[in-house]
Design a protein around this motif. Structure first.
Motif, PDB file in Angstrom:
ATOM      1  N   GLY A   1       0.780  -1.218   0.000  1.00 31.30           N
ATOM      2  CA  GLY A   1       0.000   0.000   0.000  1.00 31.30           C
ATOM      3  C   GLY A   1       0.817   1.274   0.000  1.00 31.30           C
ATOM      4  N   GLN A   2       2.150   1.156   0.079  1.00 35.09           N
ATOM      5  CA  GLN A   2       2.963   2.361   0.179  1.00 35.09           C
ATOM      6  C   GLN A   2       3.221   2.961  -1.191  1.00 35.09           C
ATOM      7  OE1 GLN A   2       5.883   0.366   2.956  1.00 35.09           O
ATOM      8  NE2 GLN A   2       5.957   2.439   3.744  1.00 35.09           N
ATOM      9  N   SER A   3       3.481   4.258  -1.221  1.00 34.87           N
ATOM     10  CA  SER A   3       3.580   4.990  -2.473  1.00 34.87           C
ATOM     11  C   SER A   3       4.773   4.580  -3.315  1.00 34.87           C
ATOM     12  CB  SER A   3       3.654   6.494  -2.191  1.00 34.87           C
ATOM     13  OG  SER A   3       4.806   6.789  -1.420  1.00 34.87           O
ATOM     14  N   SER A   4       5.783   3.954  -2.715  1.00 31.80           N
ATOM     15  CA  SER A   4       6.957   3.589  -3.484  1.00 31.80           C
ATOM     16  C   SER A   4       6.668   2.487  -4.486  1.00 31.80           C
ATOM     17  CB  SER A   4       8.101   3.167  -2.563  1.00 31.80           C
ATOM     18  OG  SER A   4       7.688   2.132  -1.709  1.00 31.80           O
ATOM     19  N   LEU A   5       5.482   1.888  -4.430  1.00 29.02           N
ATOM     20  CA  LEU A   5       5.088   0.953  -5.482  1.00 29.02           C
ATOM     21  C   LEU A   5       4.803   1.671  -6.784  1.00 29.02           C
ATOM     22  CD1 LEU A   5       2.686  -1.578  -3.736  1.00 29.02           C
ATOM     23  CD2 LEU A   5       4.776  -2.134  -4.967  1.00 29.02           C
ATOM     24  N   THR A   6       4.596   2.976  -6.740  1.00 33.22           N
ATOM     25  CA  THR A   6       4.238   3.714  -7.936  1.00 33.22           C
ATOM     26  C   THR A   6       5.369   3.677  -8.947  1.00 33.22           C
ATOM     27  OG1 THR A   6       2.889   5.221  -6.635  1.00 33.22           O
ATOM     28  CG2 THR A   6       3.520   5.954  -8.836  1.00 33.22           C
ATOM     29  N   PRO A   7       5.109   3.167 -10.177  1.00 37.61           N
ATOM     30  CA  PRO A   7       6.166   3.116 -11.178  1.00 37.61           C
ATOM     31  C   PRO A   7       6.705   4.506 -11.473  1.00 37.61           C
ATOM     32  CG  PRO A   7       4.301   1.768 -11.817  1.00 37.61           C
ATOM     33  CD  PRO A   7       3.865   2.576 -10.627  1.00 37.61           C
ATOM     34  N   GLY A   8       8.021   4.593 -11.653  1.00 43.38           N
ATOM     35  CA  GLY A   8       8.647   5.870 -11.925  1.00 43.38           C
ATOM     36  C   GLY A   8       9.424   6.410 -10.741  1.00 43.38           C
TER      37      GLY A   8
ATOM     38  N   VAL B   1      -0.497   1.539 -17.081  1.00 42.35           N
ATOM     39  CA  VAL B   1      -0.436   1.442 -18.548  1.00 42.35           C
ATOM     40  C   VAL B   1      -1.849   1.437 -19.122  1.00 42.35           C
ATOM     41  CG1 VAL B   1       0.228  -0.036 -20.475  1.00 42.35           C
ATOM     42  CG2 VAL B   1       1.810   0.284 -18.574  1.00 42.35           C
ATOM     43  N   VAL B   2      -2.736   0.653 -18.526  1.00 41.34           N
ATOM     44  CA  VAL B   2      -4.112   0.560 -19.011  1.00 41.34           C
ATOM     45  C   VAL B   2      -4.842   1.889 -18.868  1.00 41.34           C
ATOM     46  CG1 VAL B   2      -6.356  -0.539 -18.611  1.00 41.34           C
ATOM     47  CG2 VAL B   2      -4.266  -1.928 -18.616  1.00 41.34           C
ATOM     48  N   SER B   3      -4.654   2.564 -17.745  1.00 37.04           N
ATOM     49  CA  SER B   3      -5.386   3.813 -17.498  1.00 37.04           C
ATOM     50  C   SER B   3      -4.828   4.990 -18.293  1.00 37.04           C
ATOM     51  CB  SER B   3      -5.343   4.147 -16.008  1.00 37.04           C
ATOM     52  OG  SER B   3      -4.029   4.526 -15.608  1.00 37.04           O
ATOM     53  N   GLY B   4      -3.608   4.856 -18.785  1.00 42.49           N
ATOM     54  CA  GLY B   4      -2.983   5.958 -19.504  1.00 42.49           C
ATOM     55  C   GLY B   4      -2.104   6.822 -18.642  1.00 42.49           C
ATOM     56  N   VAL B   5      -2.038   6.551 -17.332  1.00 38.89           N
ATOM     57  CA  VAL B   5      -1.149   7.311 -16.460  1.00 38.89           C
ATOM     58  C   VAL B   5       0.296   7.128 -16.899  1.00 38.89           C
ATOM     59  CG1 VAL B   5      -0.267   7.478 -14.093  1.00 38.89           C
ATOM     60  CG2 VAL B   5      -2.726   7.277 -14.505  1.00 38.89           C
TER      61      VAL B   5
ATOM     62  N   CYS C   1       7.344  -6.729 -25.127  1.00 39.04           N
ATOM     63  CA  CYS C   1       8.011  -6.040 -24.025  1.00 39.04           C
ATOM     64  C   CYS C   1       7.226  -4.779 -23.688  1.00 39.04           C
ATOM     65  CB  CYS C   1       9.440  -5.698 -24.423  1.00 39.04           C
ATOM     66  SG  CYS C   1      10.289  -4.620 -23.237  1.00 39.04           S
ATOM     67  N   VAL C   2       6.800  -4.681 -22.434  1.00 37.87           N
ATOM     68  CA  VAL C   2       6.147  -3.460 -21.948  1.00 37.87           C
ATOM     69  C   VAL C   2       7.176  -2.710 -21.113  1.00 37.87           C
ATOM     70  CG1 VAL C   2       4.229  -2.478 -20.641  1.00 37.87           C
ATOM     71  CG2 VAL C   2       3.913  -4.629 -21.896  1.00 37.87           C
ATOM     72  N   PRO C   3       7.780  -1.646 -21.664  1.00 36.15           N
ATOM     73  CA  PRO C   3       8.807  -0.916 -20.912  1.00 36.15           C
ATOM     74  C   PRO C   3       8.155  -0.060 -19.824  1.00 36.15           C
ATOM     75  CG  PRO C   3       8.385   0.165 -23.007  1.00 36.15           C
ATOM     76  CD  PRO C   3       7.535  -1.070 -22.993  1.00 36.15           C
ATOM     77  N   VAL C   4       8.625  -0.204 -18.611  1.00 36.77           N
ATOM     78  CA  VAL C   4       8.020   0.504 -17.490  1.00 36.77           C
ATOM     79  C   VAL C   4       8.923   1.616 -16.966  1.00 36.77           C
ATOM     80  CG1 VAL C   4       7.095   0.258 -15.153  1.00 36.77           C
ATOM     81  CG2 VAL C   4       6.698  -1.544 -16.847  1.00 36.77           C
TER      82      VAL C   4
ATOM     83  N   ARG D   1      -1.796   1.806 -29.063  1.00 36.29           N
ATOM     84  CA  ARG D   1      -2.298   1.810 -27.686  1.00 36.29           C
ATOM     85  C   ARG D   1      -3.224   0.630 -27.421  1.00 36.29           C
ATOM     86  NH1 ARG D   1      -3.105   3.544 -22.878  1.00 36.29           N
ATOM     87  NH2 ARG D   1      -5.171   3.813 -21.993  1.00 36.29           N
ATOM     88  N   ALA D   2      -4.075   0.295 -28.376  1.00 38.96           N
ATOM     89  CA  ALA D   2      -5.018  -0.802 -28.161  1.00 38.96           C
ATOM     90  C   ALA D   2      -4.282  -2.118 -27.903  1.00 38.96           C
ATOM     91  CB  ALA D   2      -5.952  -0.935 -29.361  1.00 38.96           C
ATOM     92  N   THR D   3      -3.228  -2.381 -28.665  1.00 41.84           N
ATOM     93  CA  THR D   3      -2.468  -3.619 -28.499  1.00 41.84           C
ATOM     94  C   THR D   3      -1.718  -3.613 -27.173  1.00 41.84           C
ATOM     95  OG1 THR D   3      -2.205  -3.801 -30.891  1.00 41.84           O
ATOM     96  CG2 THR D   3      -0.703  -5.093 -29.532  1.00 41.84           C
ATOM     97  N   THR D   4      -1.158  -2.465 -26.811  1.00 42.87           N
ATOM     98  CA  THR D   4      -0.445  -2.349 -25.535  1.00 42.87           C
ATOM     99  C   THR D   4      -1.388  -2.585 -24.364  1.00 42.87           C
ATOM    100  OG1 THR D   4       1.137  -0.781 -26.490  1.00 42.87           O
ATOM    101  CG2 THR D   4       0.922  -0.802 -24.092  1.00 42.87           C
ATOM    102  N   VAL D   5      -2.556  -1.949 -24.404  1.00 44.36           N
ATOM    103  CA  VAL D   5      -3.535  -2.109 -23.326  1.00 44.36           C
ATOM    104  C   VAL D   5      -4.019  -3.556 -23.258  1.00 44.36           C
ATOM    105  CG1 VAL D   5      -5.870  -1.484 -22.585  1.00 44.36           C
ATOM    106  CG2 VAL D   5      -4.256   0.297 -23.287  1.00 44.36           C
TER     107      VAL D   5
END
Length: 234
Positions: free
Chosen positions: A6-13, A44-48, A62-65, A213-217
């Motif tokens: 639940g901690q914020s450090s899970l946020t990608p980036g 990725v799905v939400s567009g964030v 490959c989904v680059p994060v 985007r459709a394929t990535t999502v």
């Protein structure tokens, strides 16, 4: 200490993403890694996180994060019908970066390949120079024989690693309908990306296909749904 789900450090980036994932994988904290993957793929799905999956010549999407300096984090997906970009050399390759990976779903095999210079060569060594649009495959003068020296199996909830400079192949068994991993890469100075190809194959250029985007999502959603439907070890 690893943060909770639940901690914020899970946020990608976050700047600590690579080190936190590395520590989690080394500790065998599969639940934490799965929670991270759900968060990353959900963005990725939400567009964030507006990234595009890449169809890799080695047969996966490959989904680059994350990319920060010499470190990178991706989610890889193998599934029939996805990631089928043409392969112009062979599946045998070695990285210029150290790989640490966690299997989220399914299972795979890693074959370690020994290459030997000398007579009766079966392959030519190629250097792969990558850029955002693709790969330049350059033939070298090195001719080698190749043989499998070890095969290891890795399943959901397991870690595996491979240092830079080791030739190998990733094999997805026909019995696996879907395989997903979290892959961490750390570049090692003085090493090169190499591939084995045909003796008469010449220099050429391979364009990486960036998915819409459709394929990535769709790819991200496939992994998210599978993580929901299956128990995640660890």
């Amino acid at each position: 200490m690893l943060p909770s789900a639940g901690q914020s450090s899970l946020t990608p980036g976050a700047f600590t993403m690579y080190s936190e994932l590395f520590d989690a994988i080394e500790r065998g904290a599969g639940g934490w890694v799965a929670d991270w993957a759900r968060t990353a793929l959900g963005e990725v799905v939400s567009g964030v996180r507006p990234v595009a999956a890449v169809s890799h010549p080695l047969g996966f999407l490959c989904v680059p994060v994350y990319r920060g300096g010499d470190d990178g984090v991706c989610v890889h997906l193998w599934e029939p019908g996805r990631g089928q970009a043409p392969l112009t050399t062979s599946p045998t390759h070695c990285h210029s970066w150290d790989l640490v990976s966690w299997v989220l779903l399914g299972g795979l095999r890693n074959r370690t390949i020994q290459v030997e210079d000398g007579a009766d060569a079966t392959h030519r060594v190629f250097q792969v120079r990558s850029d955002p649009d693709g790969d330049t495959i350059e033939a070298t003068d090195r001719l080698v024989r190749a043989r499998v020296t070890a095969t290891t199996e890795h399943h959901a909830g397991e870690r595996y690693s491979l240092p830079a400079g080791i030739f190998h192949e990733t094999v997805i068994p026909d019995t696996e309908p879907l395989v997903a991993t979290v892959a961490l890469g750390n570049s090692r100075p003085g090493t090169a990306d190499l591939s084995l190809g045909g003796l008469r194959t010449s220099d050429h250029r391979v364009t990486r296909h960036h998915c819409d985007r459709a394929t990535t999502v769709a790819a991200a959603t496939t992994i998210l749904n599978a993580l929901t439907d299956h128990h995640v070890p660890g």
